[in-house]
Design a protein around this motif. Structure first.
Motif, short mmCIF file in Angstrom:
data_model
loop_
_atom_site.label_atom_id
_atom_site.label_comp_id
_atom_site.label_asym_id
_atom_site.label_seq_id
_atom_site.Cartn_x
_atom_site.Cartn_y
_atom_site.Cartn_z
N MET A 82 0.83 -1.18 0.00
CA MET A 82 0.00 0.00 0.00
C MET A 82 0.88 1.25 0.00
SD MET A 82 -2.82 1.26 2.74
CE MET A 82 -4.34 1.39 1.87
N ILE A 83 0.54 2.20 -0.85
CA ILE A 83 1.29 3.44 -0.94
C ILE A 83 0.87 4.37 0.20
CG2 ILE A 83 1.74 5.51 -2.33
CD1 ILE A 83 1.21 3.79 -4.83
N GLN A 84 1.87 4.91 0.87
CA GLN A 84 1.64 5.92 1.89
C GLN A 84 1.98 7.29 1.29
OE1 GLN A 84 3.00 4.98 5.96
NE2 GLN A 84 3.73 3.04 5.07
N ILE A 85 1.25 8.30 1.71
CA ILE A 85 1.41 9.65 1.18
C ILE A 85 1.68 10.61 2.32
CG2 ILE A 85 0.31 11.53 -0.11
CD1 ILE A 85 -1.60 9.38 -1.29
N GLU A 86 2.73 11.41 2.16
CA GLU A 86 3.02 12.50 3.10
C GLU A 86 2.97 13.80 2.32
OE1 GLU A 86 3.78 14.07 6.87
OE2 GLU A 86 3.35 11.99 6.32
N LYS A 87 2.19 14.76 2.81
CA LYS A 87 2.02 16.05 2.14
C LYS A 87 2.70 17.15 2.92
CE LYS A 87 -1.50 18.81 2.55
NZ LYS A 87 -2.79 19.47 2.58
N PHE A 88 3.38 18.03 2.19
CA PHE A 88 4.00 19.23 2.75
C PHE A 88 3.44 20.43 1.99
CE2 PHE A 88 6.89 15.72 3.10
CZ PHE A 88 7.40 15.81 4.39
N THR A 89 3.20 21.53 2.67
CA THR A 89 2.79 22.76 2.01
C THR A 89 3.96 23.73 2.11
OG1 THR A 89 0.49 22.35 2.54
CG2 THR A 89 1.07 24.58 1.89
N PHE A 90 4.48 24.12 0.93
CA PHE A 90 5.70 24.91 0.87
C PHE A 90 5.52 26.20 0.09
CE2 PHE A 90 8.21 20.70 1.09
CZ PHE A 90 8.46 20.84 2.44
N ASN A 91 6.43 27.09 0.28
CA ASN A 91 6.66 28.38 -0.37
C ASN A 91 5.50 29.35 -0.16
OD1 ASN A 91 5.03 28.40 -2.99
ND2 ASN A 91 6.31 26.60 -3.44
N ALA A 92 5.73 30.57 -0.55
CA ALA A 92 4.76 31.65 -0.32
C ALA A 92 3.45 31.45 -1.05
CB ALA A 92 5.37 32.99 -0.72
N LEU A 93 3.43 30.58 -2.06
CA LEU A 93 2.21 30.32 -2.83
C LEU A 93 1.40 29.15 -2.26
CD1 LEU A 93 3.66 30.94 -6.40
CD2 LEU A 93 2.33 32.51 -4.97
N GLY A 94 1.89 28.51 -1.21
CA GLY A 94 1.15 27.43 -0.55
C GLY A 94 0.99 26.19 -1.40
N GLU A 95 2.03 25.80 -2.07
CA GLU A 95 2.02 24.63 -2.97
C GLU A 95 2.16 23.34 -2.16
OE1 GLU A 95 4.14 21.44 -5.09
OE2 GLU A 95 4.88 22.63 -3.42
N ASN A 96 1.50 22.28 -2.65
CA ASN A 96 1.58 20.97 -1.99
C ASN A 96 2.63 20.10 -2.67
OD1 ASN A 96 -0.45 21.46 -0.08
ND2 ASN A 96 -2.01 20.98 -1.59
N THR A 97 3.55 19.61 -1.85
CA THR A 97 4.60 18.67 -2.25
C THR A 97 4.24 17.32 -1.64
OG1 THR A 97 6.31 20.37 -2.31
CG2 THR A 97 7.05 18.09 -1.95
N TYR A 98 4.47 16.24 -2.39
CA TYR A 98 4.11 14.91 -1.90
C TYR A 98 5.31 13.97 -1.93
CZ TYR A 98 -0.64 16.57 -2.58
OH TYR A 98 -1.79 17.31 -2.51
N VAL A 99 5.41 13.16 -0.88
CA VAL A 99 6.33 12.03 -0.85
C VAL A 99 5.47 10.79 -0.78
CG1 VAL A 99 8.18 10.86 0.40
CG2 VAL A 99 8.12 13.38 0.34
N LEU A 100 5.63 9.92 -1.76
CA LEU A 100 4.89 8.65 -1.81
C LEU A 100 5.89 7.52 -1.61
CD1 LEU A 100 2.99 10.69 -3.26
CD2 LEU A 100 2.27 8.81 -4.70
N PHE A 101 5.52 6.54 -0.78
CA PHE A 101 6.40 5.41 -0.52
C PHE A 101 5.58 4.20 -0.14
CE2 PHE A 101 5.84 7.86 3.31
CZ PHE A 101 5.76 6.94 4.34
N ASP A 102 6.21 3.04 -0.23
CA ASP A 102 5.54 1.81 0.19
C ASP A 102 6.42 1.04 1.17
OD1 ASP A 102 7.42 0.41 -1.37
OD2 ASP A 102 6.00 -0.02 -2.99
N GLN A 103 6.04 -0.19 1.46
CA GLN A 103 6.75 -0.98 2.46
C GLN A 103 8.20 -1.25 2.09
OE1 GLN A 103 4.12 -1.91 0.69
NE2 GLN A 103 4.53 -3.86 -0.31
#
Length: 163
Positions: A1-22
């Motif tokens: 199963m893929i796990q998702i971690e979201k970060f909100t970065f920079n002055a424009l509030g953009e979403n960055t994602y790290v996806l990983f599995d076991q």
């Protein structure tokens, strides 16, 4: 199963994602990390989780989504994947980034081109590439039917469409 971690970065509030599995292999999607604090936040998460980043993906190449491309490529030694229609957008960011307040932007270049129907693999998982032009001419989304999610960049905004 893929796990998702979201970060909100920079002055424009953009979403960055790290996806990983076991397997602990990971992909980073749309790294908007601009300053050293944001870069450290992303790096710390990856290190604390024991992840091995294997690919860098952009849904599209507007400034807020590519601010961290050069950092991620260098820090993790990975290749950048974009749709071929986004190459000109990626090159243009260097010219207009200072007008958005990002004078320290570091340019990057794509290593591989994505197209409709491609599969982006990492660990025991994969994402399907779906071509979704509109917000940007070469916009793509990354879809996992198995895990029931789609990383859609700026095709849809909460309560709105991607302008």
């Amino acid at each position: 199963m893929i796990q998702i971690e979201k970060f909100t970065f920079n002055a424009l509030g953009e979403n960055t994602y790290v996806l990983f599995d076991q397997s602990k292999e990971a992909v980073i999607i749309d790294p908007g990390c601009y300053d050293k604090f944001e870069q450290k936040e992303l790096s710390n998460f990856i290190e604390n989780q024991g992840l091995k980043v294997v690919k860098l993906l952009n849904t599209h190449c507007h400034v807020d989504h590519v601010l961290g491309n050069a950092f991620v490529k260098q820090k993790f030694g990975v290749s950048l994947y974009i749709h071929e229609l986004e190459v000109a957008h990626l090159k243009a960011v260097e010219v207009y980034a200072p007008m958005y307040g990002f004078a320290a932007y570091q340019p990057s270049t794509a290593d591989f081109m994505l197209k409709e129907g491609d599969r982006v693999t990492f660990g025991n998982s994969f994402l399907e590439v779906i071509f979704t032009p509109g917000h940007s001419v070469g916009h793509v989304v990354f879809y996992s039917e198995k895990d029931g999610f789609c990383i859609n960049g700026d095709v849809l905004f909460a309560g709105s469409v991607g302008r």
